[in-house]
Design a protein around this motif. Structure first.
Motif, mmCIF file in Angstrom:
data_model
loop_
_atom_site.group_PDB
_atom_site.id
_atom_site.type_symbol
_atom_site.label_atom_id
_atom_site.label_comp_id
_atom_site.label_asym_id
_atom_site.label_seq_id
_atom_site.Cartn_x
_atom_site.Cartn_y
_atom_site.Cartn_z
ATOM 1 N N LEU A 1 58.911 46.775 4.151
ATOM 2 C CA LEU A 1 58.178 48.025 4.351
ATOM 3 C C LEU A 1 57.367 47.896 5.631
ATOM 4 N N SER A 2 57.356 48.966 6.416
ATOM 5 C CA SER A 2 56.527 49.029 7.611
ATOM 6 C C SER A 2 55.418 50.044 7.380
ATOM 7 N N LEU A 3 54.168 49.623 7.612
ATOM 8 C CA LEU A 3 53.040 50.461 7.221
ATOM 9 C C LEU A 3 51.940 50.374 8.282
ATOM 10 N N PRO A 4 51.551 51.504 8.883
ATOM 11 C CA PRO A 4 50.424 51.466 9.827
ATOM 12 C C PRO A 4 49.116 51.198 9.089
ATOM 13 N N ALA A 5 48.214 50.511 9.741
ATOM 14 C CA ALA A 5 46.897 50.265 9.143
ATOM 15 C C ALA A 5 46.208 51.593 8.852
ATOM 16 N N GLY A 6 45.576 51.673 7.706
ATOM 17 C CA GLY A 6 44.896 52.889 7.303
ATOM 18 C C GLY A 6 45.780 53.908 6.622
ATOM 19 N N SER A 7 47.017 53.536 6.263
ATOM 20 C CA SER A 7 47.937 54.467 5.600
ATOM 21 C C SER A 7 48.409 53.877 4.284
ATOM 22 N N ALA A 8 49.120 54.691 3.526
ATOM 23 C CA ALA A 8 49.621 54.263 2.214
ATOM 24 C C ALA A 8 51.057 54.748 2.050
ATOM 25 N N ARG A 9 51.781 54.104 1.160
ATOM 26 C CA ARG A 9 53.163 54.485 0.867
ATOM 27 C C ARG A 9 53.371 54.451 -0.640
ATOM 28 N N ASP A 10 53.984 55.508 -1.149
ATOM 29 C CA ASP A 10 54.282 55.592 -2.580
ATOM 30 C C ASP A 10 55.720 55.153 -2.828
ATOM 31 N N LEU A 11 55.891 54.219 -3.743
ATOM 32 C CA LEU A 11 57.203 53.722 -4.144
ATOM 33 C C LEU A 11 57.325 53.844 -5.661
ATOM 34 N N THR A 12 58.472 53.466 -6.150
ATOM 35 C CA THR A 12 58.669 53.336 -7.587
ATOM 36 C C THR A 12 59.134 51.920 -7.896
ATOM 37 N N GLY A 13 58.856 51.470 -9.089
ATOM 38 C CA GLY A 13 59.311 50.171 -9.555
ATOM 39 C C GLY A 13 60.034 50.312 -10.884
ATOM 40 N N ARG A 14 60.856 49.339 -11.180
ATOM 41 C CA ARG A 14 61.598 49.353 -12.439
ATOM 42 C C ARG A 14 61.855 47.917 -12.867
ATOM 43 N N VAL A 15 61.634 47.629 -14.135
ATOM 44 C CA VAL A 15 61.890 46.296 -14.678
ATOM 45 C C VAL A 15 63.388 46.163 -14.935
ATOM 46 N N GLY A 16 64.049 45.266 -14.214
ATOM 47 C CA GLY A 16 65.482 45.023 -14.380
ATOM 48 C C GLY A 16 65.742 43.642 -14.950
ATOM 49 N N GLY A 17 66.988 43.388 -15.307
ATOM 50 C CA GLY A 17 67.353 42.104 -15.890
ATOM 51 C C GLY A 17 67.189 42.042 -17.390
ATOM 52 N N TYR A 18 66.478 42.989 -17.964
ATOM 53 C CA TYR A 18 66.290 43.092 -19.397
ATOM 54 C C TYR A 18 66.682 44.500 -19.843
ATOM 55 N N THR A 19 66.979 44.642 -21.117
ATOM 56 C CA THR A 19 67.329 45.948 -21.671
ATOM 57 C C THR A 19 66.405 46.256 -22.843
ATOM 58 N N PRO A 20 66.232 47.548 -23.165
ATOM 59 C CA PRO A 20 65.407 47.878 -24.334
ATOM 60 C C PRO A 20 65.953 47.293 -25.628
ATOM 61 N N GLY A 21 67.267 47.019 -25.674
ATOM 62 C CA GLY A 21 67.831 46.430 -26.876
ATOM 63 C C GLY A 21 67.459 44.978 -27.064
#
Length: 224
Positions: free
Chosen positions: A126-146
């Protein structure tokens, strides 16, 4: 006087095919015998199963090639080695790959966090100028609800106070998407830093962890 051996030996089918099938049959029998024996001896649902799945393909493939190269002037032995090589691919590697896929589905391969941009594509830098913010999403992978139906607790990580990771949600389930905001404070130095998210859950007395990191390149703030 006997004639010298030809530089390029021939491999007639009546000599090559039976020895080739014998090598393939031996490799196939060894694959399923070791798989059955290992499954009976390994009591842990995860530990040792990846090695068991990869052991024979790694041994029979290079070993069969070396045996063939050492006996390439002897058609029967060379064919036997080629049979082992083919058996290392099918069925040994095919069965091993399926076993590893099952282990991943059961959560034995460990977990990870998938970061994605607003458009949906995954990101690792990620490239981010000082004084700014970036919104991302995350997801837990490698596991399943089952396999892991419990709740994962999220924890933000940063290698510098100049980068802040905000998690509006602190608990999620496997496969569930959650928001992540990365902020570079105005005083953040121009450099490359590392931020990450760690997710932890406890099930049947065992702790499962998923974590990943992002490299964030902090650039100078734009001039007004």
């Amino acid at each position: 006087m006997s004639a010298p051996a030809p530089d390029f030996p021939t491999f007639p089918a009546r000599t090559f095919l039976p020895a080739f099938l014998l090598g393939w049959g031996l490799g196939t029998a060894l694959t399923f015998a070791l798989r059955t024996l290992g499954g009976a001896l390994l009591t842990s649902p995860c530990q040792g199963h990846t090695l068991l799945a990869l052991l024979l393909p790694l041994l029979m493939g290079p070993g069969g090639l070396a045996f063939t190269a050492a006996h390439w002037r002897r058609p029967r032995r060379a064919a036997l080695g080629l049979g082992l090589v083919v058996a290392s691919l099918l069925p040994a590697l095919y069965v091993g790959a399926r076993d590893i896929a099952v282990l991943r589905g059961e959560g034995c391969a460990g977990g990870y966090i998938v970061f994605a941009s607003a458009g949906g594509s995954s990101v690792s830098t990620l490239s981010l100028p000082a004084g700014s913010a970036r919104d991302l999403t995350g997801r837990v992978g490698g596991y399943t609800p089952g396999t892991h139906p419990g709740v994962f607790t999220l924890e933000a990580q940063s290698s510098t106070p100049g980068l802040q990771v905000s998690l509006p949600r602190t608990t999620v389930r496997a496969g569930e998407v959650f928001p992540v905001r990365i902020t570079a404070v105005p005083s953040a130095g121009v450099n490359t830093y590392t931020v990450g998210v760690r997710a932890t859950t406890t099930q049947d007395g065992r702790t499962a962890t998923a974590s990943s990191s992002l490299e964030v390149d902090v650039r100078p703030a734009p001039r007004p």
